[in-house]
Design an enzyme around this catalytic site. Structure first.
Site, PDB file in Angstrom:
ATOM      1  N   ASP A  61      -9.088   7.183 -11.196  1.00 61.74           N
ATOM      2  CA  ASP A  61      -8.983   5.770 -10.842  1.00 61.74           C
ATOM      3  C   ASP A  61     -10.379   5.216 -10.560  1.00 61.74           C
ATOM      4  O   ASP A  61     -11.221   5.875  -9.957  1.00 61.74           O
ATOM      5  CB  ASP A  61      -8.095   5.610  -9.599  1.00 61.74           C
ATOM      6  CG  ASP A  61      -7.633   4.173  -9.405  1.00 61.74           C
ATOM      7  OD1 ASP A  61      -6.439   3.892  -9.610  1.00 61.74           O
ATOM      8  OD2 ASP A  61      -8.478   3.316  -9.040  1.00 61.74           O
ATOM      9  N   ILE A  62     -10.608   3.977 -10.978  1.00 58.89           N
ATOM     10  CA  ILE A  62     -11.928   3.360 -10.821  1.00 58.89           C
ATOM     11  C   ILE A  62     -12.240   3.045  -9.354  1.00 58.89           C
ATOM     12  O   ILE A  62     -13.405   2.933  -8.976  1.00 58.89           O
ATOM     13  CB  ILE A  62     -12.019   2.082 -11.693  1.00 58.89           C
ATOM     14  CG1 ILE A  62     -13.468   1.724 -12.008  1.00 58.89           C
ATOM     15  CG2 ILE A  62     -11.282   0.911 -11.067  1.00 58.89           C
ATOM     16  CD1 ILE A  62     -13.608   0.658 -13.091  1.00 58.89           C
ATOM     17  N   HIS A  74       0.195   7.339 -10.067  1.00 60.36           N
ATOM     18  CA  HIS A  74      -0.985   7.692  -9.278  1.00 60.36           C
ATOM     19  C   HIS A  74      -0.779   9.114  -8.755  1.00 60.36           C
ATOM     20  O   HIS A  74       0.321   9.469  -8.309  1.00 60.36           O
ATOM     21  CB  HIS A  74      -1.127   6.773  -8.061  1.00 60.36           C
ATOM     22  CG  HIS A  74      -1.342   5.331  -8.391  1.00 60.36           C
ATOM     23  ND1 HIS A  74      -2.567   4.715  -8.266  1.00 60.36           N
ATOM     24  CD2 HIS A  74      -0.485   4.360  -8.817  1.00 60.36           C
ATOM     25  CE1 HIS A  74      -2.459   3.431  -8.586  1.00 60.36           C
ATOM     26  NE2 HIS A  74      -1.206   3.193  -8.923  1.00 60.36           N
ATOM     27  N   VAL A  95      -1.497  -3.243 -13.111  1.00 57.53           N
ATOM     28  CA  VAL A  95      -1.702  -3.002 -14.541  1.00 57.53           C
ATOM     29  C   VAL A  95      -0.336  -2.784 -15.198  1.00 57.53           C
ATOM     30  O   VAL A  95       0.390  -1.845 -14.830  1.00 57.53           O
ATOM     31  CB  VAL A  95      -2.619  -1.781 -14.765  1.00 57.53           C
ATOM     32  CG1 VAL A  95      -2.824  -1.543 -16.264  1.00 57.53           C
ATOM     33  CG2 VAL A  95      -3.963  -1.977 -14.070  1.00 57.53           C
ATOM     34  N   HIS A 148       2.237   3.782 -15.137  1.00 59.00           N
ATOM     35  CA  HIS A 148       1.303   4.831 -14.713  1.00 59.00           C
ATOM     36  C   HIS A 148       1.778   5.449 -13.414  1.00 59.00           C
ATOM     37  O   HIS A 148       2.446   4.805 -12.609  1.00 59.00           O
ATOM     38  CB  HIS A 148      -0.114   4.289 -14.539  1.00 59.00           C
ATOM     39  CG  HIS A 148      -0.213   3.062 -13.675  1.00 59.00           C
ATOM     40  ND1 HIS A 148       0.093   1.810 -14.145  1.00 59.00           N
ATOM     41  CD2 HIS A 148      -0.567   2.902 -12.369  1.00 59.00           C
ATOM     42  CE1 HIS A 148      -0.077   0.921 -13.169  1.00 59.00           C
ATOM     43  NE2 HIS A 148      -0.471   1.565 -12.077  1.00 59.00           N
TER      44      HIS A 148
HETATM   45  P1  5GP Z   1      -1.257  -0.432  -9.776  1.00 59.41           P
HETATM   46  O1  5GP Z   1      -1.559  -1.374  -8.654  1.00 59.41           O
HETATM   47  O2  5GP Z   1      -0.958  -1.166 -11.056  1.00 59.41           O
HETATM   48  O3  5GP Z   1      -0.221   0.594  -9.419  1.00 59.41           O
HETATM   49  O4  5GP Z   1      -2.563   0.422  -9.983  1.00 59.41           O
HETATM   50  C1  5GP Z   1      -3.569   0.094 -10.881  1.00 59.41           C
HETATM   51  C2  5GP Z   1      -4.735   1.031 -10.619  1.00 59.41           C
HETATM   52  O5  5GP Z   1      -5.612   0.932 -11.715  1.00 59.41           O
HETATM   53  C3  5GP Z   1      -5.539   0.682  -9.358  1.00 59.41           C
HETATM   54  O6  5GP Z   1      -5.548   1.808  -8.497  1.00 59.41           O
HETATM   55  C4  5GP Z   1      -6.933   0.345  -9.907  1.00 59.41           C
HETATM   56  O7  5GP Z   1      -7.983   0.803  -9.077  1.00 59.41           O
HETATM   57  C5  5GP Z   1      -6.932   1.057 -11.257  1.00 59.41           C
HETATM   58  N1  5GP Z   1      -7.774   0.430 -12.260  1.00 59.41           N
HETATM   59  C6  5GP Z   1      -7.870  -0.899 -12.540  1.00 59.41           C
HETATM   60  N2  5GP Z   1      -8.729  -1.112 -13.543  1.00 59.41           N
HETATM   61  C7  5GP Z   1      -9.192   0.116 -13.921  1.00 59.41           C
HETATM   62  C8  5GP Z   1     -10.109   0.550 -14.924  1.00 59.41           C
HETATM   63  O8  5GP Z   1     -10.679  -0.233 -15.691  1.00 59.41           O
HETATM   64  N3  5GP Z   1     -10.329   1.887 -15.011  1.00 59.41           N
HETATM   65  C9  5GP Z   1      -9.704   2.786 -14.193  1.00 59.41           C
HETATM   66  N4  5GP Z   1      -9.997   4.083 -14.361  1.00 59.41           N
HETATM   67  N5  5GP Z   1      -8.837   2.414 -13.240  1.00 59.41           N
HETATM   68  C10 5GP Z   1      -8.578   1.087 -13.113  1.00 59.41           C
END
Ligand code: 5GP
Length: 128
Positions: A39-40, A112, A106, A110
């Site tokens: 994760d970034i 985590h 996103v 996915h």
């Molecule tokens: P969500 O909130 O959709 O469950 O999690 C999305 C995750 O994607 C977040 O933890 C965020 O830090 C990660 N993320 C967003 N943009 C990028 C990216 O460009 N690269 C990577 N590796 N992770 C990302």
């Protein structure tokens, strides 16, 4: 056919672009069904995202439309990544945000994978 109530898949989302190689990622696992990368903005010493290669918006979409081979392959990849990272002892957490109330950012399904320290409570204390 979209699964009822879900938005259509957006091919411009960040993880679709990572899958196509248009954006960089620190990839640690790739197979027929899944890709895993760091994760970034990590929220634990180990914070990895595991995504299916297929075009699924969320867990609901994945569960509704993916083949049994995709579902099995994906979840086996999640467990393999955790094992290969040495997280089975003393343990790890998987989490998937689905939709607005969960704060899904996103729109590509996915999971985590968190580890590397005691992870505390599952949720922050209830606010009502
Ligand atoms: P969500 O909130 O959709 O469950 O999690 C999305 C995750 O994607 C977040 O933890 C965020 O830090 C990660 N993320 C967003 N943009 C990028 C990216 O460009 N690269 C990577 N590796 N992770 C990302």
């Amino acid at each position: 056919m979209p699964v009822s109530g879900l938005p259509p898949y957006d091919d411009g989302n960040i993880f679709a672009r990572i899958l196509r190689g248009e954006l960089p990622a620190k990839t640690i696992h790739e197979d027929e069904w899944a890709v895993a990368f760091h994760d970034i903005a990590p929220q634990a010493p180990v914070h990895v995202l595991v995504i299916p290669r297929g075009r699924y918006v969320s867990l609901a979409d994945f569960a509704g439309k993916a083949s049994e081979a995709e579902i099995a392959g994906f979840w086996r990849a999640v467990a393999k990544v955790a094992r290969d990272l040495g997280l089975e002892q003393p343990g790890y957490r998987t989490l998937s945000n689905m939709g607005e109330n969960a704060g899904q950012e996103v729109p590509h399904f996915h999971v985590h994978l968190f580890g590397g320290r005691p992870l505390g409570r599952m949720l922050s204390p209830a606010e009502g």
